[in-house]
Design a protein around this motif. Sequence first.
Motif, mmCIF file in Angstrom:
data_model
loop_
_atom_site.group_PDB
_atom_site.id
_atom_site.type_symbol
_atom_site.label_atom_id
_atom_site.label_comp_id
_atom_site.label_asym_id
_atom_site.label_seq_id
_atom_site.Cartn_x
_atom_site.Cartn_y
_atom_site.Cartn_z
ATOM 1 N N GLN A 113 -100.131 43.964 24.580
ATOM 2 C CA GLN A 113 -98.946 43.669 23.625
ATOM 3 C C GLN A 113 -99.210 44.292 22.360
ATOM 4 O O GLN A 113 -98.258 43.798 21.544
ATOM 5 N N ASN A 114 -100.220 44.961 22.215
ATOM 6 C CA ASN A 114 -100.483 45.320 20.745
ATOM 7 C C ASN A 114 -99.352 46.870 20.794
ATOM 8 O O ASN A 114 -99.436 47.667 21.455
ATOM 9 N N PRO A 115 -98.505 46.403 19.733
ATOM 10 C CA PRO A 115 -97.243 47.598 19.641
ATOM 11 C C PRO A 115 -97.803 48.839 19.248
ATOM 12 O O PRO A 115 -97.081 49.815 19.475
ATOM 13 N N CYS A 116 -99.103 49.074 18.783
ATOM 14 C CA CYS A 116 -99.476 50.421 18.524
ATOM 15 C C CYS A 116 -100.375 50.963 19.439
ATOM 16 O O CYS A 116 -100.690 52.125 19.449
ATOM 17 N N ASN A 148 -96.324 56.473 10.228
ATOM 18 C CA ASN A 148 -94.946 55.983 10.217
ATOM 19 C C ASN A 148 -94.411 55.304 11.467
ATOM 20 O O ASN A 148 -93.812 53.982 11.284
ATOM 21 N N GLU A 149 -94.678 55.772 12.447
ATOM 22 C CA GLU A 149 -94.474 55.215 13.726
ATOM 23 C C GLU A 149 -95.273 53.907 14.015
ATOM 24 O O GLU A 149 -94.556 53.093 14.592
ATOM 25 N N ALA A 150 -96.516 53.849 13.759
ATOM 26 C CA ALA A 150 -97.216 52.446 13.816
ATOM 27 C C ALA A 150 -96.627 51.444 13.023
ATOM 28 O O ALA A 150 -96.629 50.458 13.358
ATOM 29 N N LYS A 151 -96.203 51.899 11.754
ATOM 30 C CA LYS A 151 -95.755 50.809 10.742
ATOM 31 C C LYS A 151 -94.312 50.372 11.370
ATOM 32 O O LYS A 151 -94.012 49.219 11.175
ATOM 33 N N ALA A 152 -93.552 51.335 11.855
ATOM 34 C CA ALA A 152 -92.181 50.908 12.287
ATOM 35 C C ALA A 152 -92.563 49.904 13.646
ATOM 36 O O ALA A 152 -91.730 48.935 13.721
ATOM 37 N N ARG A 153 -93.376 50.173 14.431
ATOM 38 C CA ARG A 153 -93.630 49.298 15.607
ATOM 39 C C ARG A 153 -94.246 47.873 15.205
ATOM 40 O O ARG A 153 -93.817 47.178 15.628
ATOM 41 N N THR A 204 -103.128 55.814 27.069
ATOM 42 C CA THR A 204 -104.336 55.155 26.312
ATOM 43 C C THR A 204 -104.027 55.683 24.944
ATOM 44 O O THR A 204 -105.073 55.352 24.065
ATOM 45 N N GLU A 205 -103.037 56.182 24.321
ATOM 46 C CA GLU A 205 -102.757 56.407 23.100
ATOM 47 C C GLU A 205 -102.883 55.147 22.112
ATOM 48 O O GLU A 205 -102.315 54.143 22.526
ATOM 49 N N TYR A 206 -103.476 55.359 21.138
ATOM 50 C CA TYR A 206 -103.207 54.190 19.992
ATOM 51 C C TYR A 206 -102.841 54.992 18.592
ATOM 52 O O TYR A 206 -103.098 55.989 18.169
ATOM 53 N N LEU A 207 -101.870 54.306 17.968
ATOM 54 C CA LEU A 207 -101.203 54.723 16.995
ATOM 55 C C LEU A 207 -102.044 54.068 15.648
ATOM 56 O O LEU A 207 -101.611 52.735 15.495
ATOM 57 N N ASP A 208 -102.858 54.763 14.899
ATOM 58 C CA ASP A 208 -103.368 54.315 13.685
ATOM 59 C C ASP A 208 -102.554 54.044 12.435
ATOM 60 O O ASP A 208 -101.934 55.391 12.120
ATOM 61 N N LYS A 209 -102.401 52.997 12.101
ATOM 62 C CA LYS A 209 -101.441 52.849 10.795
ATOM 63 C C LYS A 209 -101.913 53.669 9.593
ATOM 64 O O LYS A 209 -101.259 53.606 8.541
ATOM 65 N N LYS A 210 -103.228 54.104 9.705
ATOM 66 C CA LYS A 210 -103.629 54.678 8.385
ATOM 67 C C LYS A 210 -103.871 56.249 8.449
ATOM 68 O O LYS A 210 -104.268 56.781 7.587
ATOM 69 N N HIS A 211 -103.452 56.541 9.684
ATOM 70 C CA HIS A 211 -103.602 58.226 10.133
ATOM 71 C C HIS A 211 -102.249 58.614 9.828
ATOM 72 O O HIS A 211 -101.156 58.291 10.131
ATOM 73 N N PRO A 212 -102.142 60.034 8.939
ATOM 74 C CA PRO A 212 -100.896 60.335 8.603
ATOM 75 C C PRO A 212 -100.074 60.806 9.703
ATOM 76 O O PRO A 212 -98.678 60.862 9.464
ATOM 77 N N ASP A 213 -100.519 61.072 10.659
ATOM 78 C CA ASP A 213 -99.976 61.810 11.701
ATOM 79 C C ASP A 213 -99.133 60.600 12.619
ATOM 80 O O ASP A 213 -98.134 60.789 13.211
ATOM 81 N N THR A 214 -99.728 59.285 12.700
ATOM 82 C CA THR A 214 -99.224 58.459 13.378
ATOM 83 C C THR A 214 -98.573 57.016 12.479
ATOM 84 O O THR A 214 -98.122 56.160 13.180
ATOM 85 N N ALA A 235 -93.174 60.415 19.233
ATOM 86 C CA ALA A 235 -92.126 59.418 19.197
ATOM 87 C C ALA A 235 -91.311 59.375 17.990
ATOM 88 O O ALA A 235 -90.237 58.936 17.997
ATOM 89 N N VAL A 236 -91.746 59.788 16.926
ATOM 90 C CA VAL A 236 -91.123 59.404 15.402
ATOM 91 C C VAL A 236 -90.019 60.874 15.684
ATOM 92 O O VAL A 236 -88.912 60.685 14.751
#
Lengths: 128, 143
Positions: free
Chosen positions: B123-126, B28-33, B16-26, B139-140
């Motif tokens: 299908q949401n890549p994040c 980079n991975e979110a933007k890459a996805r 159920t994880e969600y990679l927030d593109k605005k959160h510093p921890d996630t 992941a990173v």
Amino acid sequence: MTSELLLNNFQELPSKITDPAKSDVDICIVADGVNATVAENSAADENAEPRKHFPTTCSPYLTGVRFGCKDLSAFCKCAAVRDCSAVATNLPEWPRYANFGLNASTPGVPCRVEQETSRGVAIHVRGG
Amino acid sequence: MPAENLEELQKTHVSTEYLDKKHPDTANEAKARLKKTRQLQYTRWKWAVDNVKTYINVLRAAGHPDVSIQNMFDGTPLCFPSPEAYSELRKGLKELAPAIEKEMGWNGCGFIITGSSVPGFSQNPCKGHAVCIVCRVPAVVAR
């Protein structure tokens, strides 16, 4: 599936499984003329709806874009959809759910943001 | 499938994880996805198609009853309580189409049902595993 594949491509697995309790579907409206409407709206106001564009799959070899509206009524000419029964009188059950994003208890007030579209507007629906 | 196997599958294949593109921890991975959204959409779909038996058990592990899973494969999205309820919606949409055409000045109005309830996954890549499901490394780092 090998461990190597898992190590390298885990993000490619469909691991976010739809939630049995709160998942829903988006109803995309597809029609000739939607792109023109979007272009007209954007030309008139760059902040006009729809503000979001989502990549989406169309066929095994074709991708597309869904337009997403934060405020569906701002996109539609038919702000009268606030009264869904006036648009489709034969929808006795679904106006509760498929009410064009308008909360049935407070007619005329947009209530959901997640509407997504394919060449047009959409309805956010829960079947349960 | 034995319950313990489903539990293991739940741990390894359901997230159920969600990679927030605005959160510093996630971020980079979110933007890459997000840069390869379409690729990920198709690879996720292909995995489900190529691994149907495993995928069915993943759906079971996520809590979906067999009847709902079967209905999904027969065309009824998972969030609908029955094919009849879904059919009712489709009938309503069919009646709604000409009203939309008239109101908006469009032609050939139709509807496509999308969302995670249709194929059973997002299908949401994040959305989805943010860490390697084998070694549990972020992941990173795993990349």
